[in-house]
Design an enzyme around this catalytic site. Structure first.
Site: not given
Length: 159
Positions: A75, A108
């Site tokens: 966006c 992670h």
């Protein structure tokens, strides 16, 4: 090289974005469409005004249905699509405007949707960020898995 995917696992990508993200989304589709195993363009198809949550939902549906492995949403700033995508159970989305965050978020945190701002970064940096995201794999070390379990519990149970 930014237009190469080093990931040996087949990779299916869903991409979407609103009118402000359309120009960059189009460039990403052109750059990565031929190197992914499949790339589903969830819209929009022009710079006509439209609403970013619709494209966060469309990309999320592709991931949650199993038709895509990773998603990219663009966006103007990356903020709106990130906020919208993170309201959807099973989606872990983040704005990344650098390569470290893009791969570390996957490694992670098992991030499955990359959000970027088409009015914030240029195409060459975007290509590097998308490649870093797509090439990254979750590494379920004990600390990563423990933290991800806590995130999933928040999603399931609230606070």
């Amino acid at each position: 090289m930014t237009d190469t995917l080093a990931n040996p696992t087949p990779l299916r990508i869903a991409i979407g974005g609103d009118h402000a993200g359309f120009p960059l989304k189009k460039m990403i589709v052109e750059r990565f469409g031929n190197v992914a195993d499949s790339l589903v363009d969830c819209g929009t198809a022009s710079e006509a005004s439209c609403d970013y949550p619709d494209f966060a939902i469309a990309v999320a549906k592709e991931l949650l249905s199993g038709r895509a492995d990773k998603g990219v949403i663009v966006c103007g700033s990356g903020v709106g699509v990130s906020v919208a995508a993170n309201k959807i159970a099973g989606i872990r989305a983040a704005i990344c405007h650098d390569t470290y965050s893009a791969h570390q978020g996957v490694e992670h945190d098992d991030m499955n949707v990359l959000c970027i701002g088409g009015r914030v970064i240029g195409p060459e940096l975007a290509f590097e960020i998308v490649a870093a995201f797509l090439n990254a794999k979750y590494t379920p070390e004990d600390r990563h898995a423990r933290r991800l379990e806590k995130v999933i519990a928040i999603e399931k149970n609230g606070i």
